[in-house]
Design an enzyme around this catalytic site. Structure first.
Site, PDB file in Angstrom:
ATOM      1  N   HIS A   1       6.104  -5.751  -6.276  1.00 11.88           N
ATOM      2  CA  HIS A   1       4.874  -6.391  -5.825  1.00 11.88           C
ATOM      3  C   HIS A   1       4.355  -7.197  -7.002  1.00 11.88           C
ATOM      4  CE1 HIS A   1       0.487  -6.014  -4.204  1.00 11.88           C
ATOM      5  NE2 HIS A   1       1.002  -7.220  -4.047  1.00 11.88           N
ATOM      6  N   ASP A   2       4.182  -8.495  -6.813  1.00  9.23           N
ATOM      7  CA  ASP A   2       3.869  -9.363  -7.954  1.00  9.23           C
ATOM      8  C   ASP A   2       2.629  -8.906  -8.711  1.00  9.23           C
ATOM      9  OD1 ASP A   2       2.078 -10.121  -5.960  1.00  9.23           O
ATOM     10  OD2 ASP A   2       2.838 -12.170  -5.791  1.00  9.23           O
ATOM     11  N   THR A   3       1.674  -8.296  -8.015  1.00  8.60           N
ATOM     12  CA  THR A   3       0.490  -7.817  -8.723  1.00  8.60           C
ATOM     13  C   THR A   3       0.819  -6.652  -9.637  1.00  8.60           C
ATOM     14  OG1 THR A   3      -0.823  -8.486  -6.809  1.00  8.60           O
ATOM     15  CG2 THR A   3      -1.917  -7.129  -8.445  1.00  8.60           C
TER      16      THR A   3
ATOM     17  N   THR B   1      -3.645 -17.043  -4.949  1.00  7.06           N
ATOM     18  CA  THR B   1      -4.083 -17.159  -3.568  1.00  7.06           C
ATOM     19  C   THR B   1      -5.093 -16.060  -3.246  1.00  7.06           C
ATOM     20  OG1 THR B   1      -1.975 -18.137  -2.931  1.00  7.06           O
ATOM     21  CG2 THR B   1      -3.295 -17.172  -1.178  1.00  7.06           C
TER      22      THR B   1
ATOM     23  N   ASN C   1      -9.076  -6.276  -2.594  1.00  3.29           N
ATOM     24  CA  ASN C   1      -8.546  -7.618  -2.297  1.00  3.29           C
ATOM     25  C   ASN C   1      -9.691  -8.561  -1.959  1.00  3.29           C
ATOM     26  OD1 ASN C   1      -6.064  -6.092  -2.140  1.00  3.29           O
ATOM     27  ND2 ASN C   1      -5.206  -7.820  -1.039  1.00  3.29           N
TER      28      ASN C   1
ATOM     29  N   GLY D   1      -2.647 -17.467 -11.933  1.00  6.83           N
ATOM     30  CA  GLY D   1      -2.953 -18.898 -11.928  1.00  6.83           C
ATOM     31  C   GLY D   1      -4.403 -19.217 -12.205  1.00  6.83           C
TER      32      GLY D   1
END
Length: 477
Positions: free
Chosen positions: A224-226, A247, A284, A394
């Site tokens: 999971h990228d997080t 995002t 989130n 980002g």
């Protein structure tokens, strides 16, 4: 991304971008899908470019992606259709159906995952009775699907598995009572594996396709990228909060154990698994998706905006004239975001932003407020206090967002690294490969990050009018 890692001497840690490719979802017959074959082709092209740039095969390959989505395979290992996108509407109403089988408080007590309408459990209940699910013999989350095509070996990496709402965060294993209550067949999932575990070798056909000389191992990372991004937070000590921005904004704390209280559930906090036995306790938030969708809308209507100029103009707009709840699910779907933001301001009786600069400032002020509330709530619910906020991903490039977050939180914000997910990915690989000087736990990996990177620090405004303005706005949200 090709990572160059050494822990010897002063240590080196460098990323080189060698290939970039688009990720364009496709709507077919009313359903939004990921174009997974195009993404896999991009992965192969990236591996080919990595070998060409480096002049040799990489020592290891690691894969991280977004969470919750999956592909279904039949008994022969063939893909049963393109994976459905989590922003598709098929999960509408599924949470209510699931609640009739398993009350939300019991579901949270068992899995610790916040309610999101697209959680994997709701995707699976929505798919029940479909020809694809009936024919499926294997379910692989997106990074595990890519790894399977590269190696022929199937596994389920645990940090991403924890986003399915089928993992018990205390045991880091499947919650069989939850699966049974919701009618989900856990035998569809491949065996669990963790960050640093071997995930196979590149297949001969993949080596031929990419021009690499084998053997090339694939290593499980925080897929999971997080999870990978939080592993690359360059924190010293444990008194920090993080915001992984892109995002989505994922704002919270790194804990040793989950928080499974009813108060935590009502605050909509999630307990996702991290690298080295950690728990990512976070909320989130809609994130820069709001601004991305605004940019798409303005381009579609023939008034494209240059982001650098837009941010400069937004910085001149007075603070907190207009703001919205950045966690509102009304902003989840794509399409006409400027109008939806303006309507949200109109419904709450606030100032309605009109120009692109005013809408952009509204988005960034709203995100800063959401960051503040998430970090305050995380501290209150966990009993852990923080003195620093780290922004990675980002959004670390967005200096206005970082400065506004510092002002909103009343805490220093350390911005960077922007490519945190890739850095966390390669550090876990390097440690697993036994790279000299890259060992120990997260503290040692983060020390290497601090020694080789230069994050920017944003100090909060300390004057009383600014502090009072953010306090009033937070109270309104």
């Amino acid at each position: 991304m090709v990572g160059h890692v050494s822990g010897r001497g002063a240590g080196t840690l460098r990323l080189d971008e060698v290939h970039r490719f688009p990720n364009r979802p496709v709507r077919v017959a009313g359903t939004l899908h990921w174009d997974i074959l195009a993404l896999y082709d991009g992965v192969l092209s990236g591996l080919r470019a990595a070998g060409t740039v480096a002049g040799r095969a990489p020592a290891s390959v690691g894969i991280d992606t977004w969470a919750v989505d999956y592909g279904l395979l039949d008994a022969s290992g063939a893909l049963l259709g393109n994976p459905v996108h989590y922003r598709d509407t098929r999960t509408e109403g599924e949470a209510e159906k699931a609640a009739a089988l398993l009350p939300p408080d019991a579901l949270y007590a068992a899995t610790g995952l916040q309610y999101l309408p697209f959680n994997t459990v709701y995707q699976l209940t929505a798919a029940q009775g479909s020809p694809a699910l009936d024919a499926a013999r294997r379910l692989l989350l997106i990074p595990d699907l890519i790894a399977y095509w590269l190696t022929g070996e199937a596994g389920t990496e645990v940090t991403n598995a924890s986003t399915t709402q089928l993992i018990d965060p205390r045991t880091r294993d499947w919650s069989r009572p939850v699966a049974e209550a919701l009618g989900i067949d856990l035998s569809l999932f491949a065996p669990l594996r963790g960050p640093g575990d071997p995930a196979g070798l590149l297949l001969p056909g993949v080596l031929a396709e990419t021009g690499l000389r084998g053997p090339v191992p694939v290593t499980a990372v925080g897929s999971h990228d997080t999870a990978s991004a939080i592993a690359a937070v360059p924190a010293a000590g444990d008194r920090f909060a993080y915001i992984a921005t892109g995002t989505w904004s994922l704002a919270g704390l790194e804990l040793d154990a989950p928080v499974l209280t009813e108060e935590s559930r009502l605050a909509n906090f999630t307990n996702e698994l991290g690298v080295d036995g950690t728990v990512r306790y976070l909320r989130n938030i809609m994130g820069l998706w709001l601004l991305q969708e605004c940019l798409r809308a303005w381009e579609a209507e023939g008034t494209p905006q240059r982001l650098d100029r837009l941010l400069a103009e937004a910085a001149d707009v007075p603070a907190l004239r207009a703001f919205v709840d950045a966690g509102d699910p009304a902003f989840l779907a794509p399409g006409d975001m400027p109008r939806r933001i303006a309507n949200a301001c109109r419904r709450t009786g606030g100032t309605v932003p009109e120009s692109p600069a005013e809408i952009t400032r509204c988005v960034l002020d709203s995100l800063a407020l959401a960051h503040r509330l998430a970090i305050e709530d995380a501290q209150r619910l966990s009993g852990r206090t923080v003195d620093t906020v780290h922004i990675v991903g980002g959004g670390a490039h967005n200096e206005l967002l970082c400065r506004l977050t510092a002002d909103a939180c009343g805490l220093p914000v350390v911005a960077g690294p922007a490519e945190a997910a890739a850095l966390g990915n390669v550090l876990v690989q390097a440690r697993a490969a036994g790279v000299a000087g890259v060992g120990g736990g997260l503290a040692e990996l983060r020390a290497l990050l601090r020694a080789t990177l230069e994050p920017r620090v944003h100090r909060p405004a300390t004057d009383r009018p600014t502090r009072d303005a953010w306090d009033r706005a937070a109270a309104r949200i």
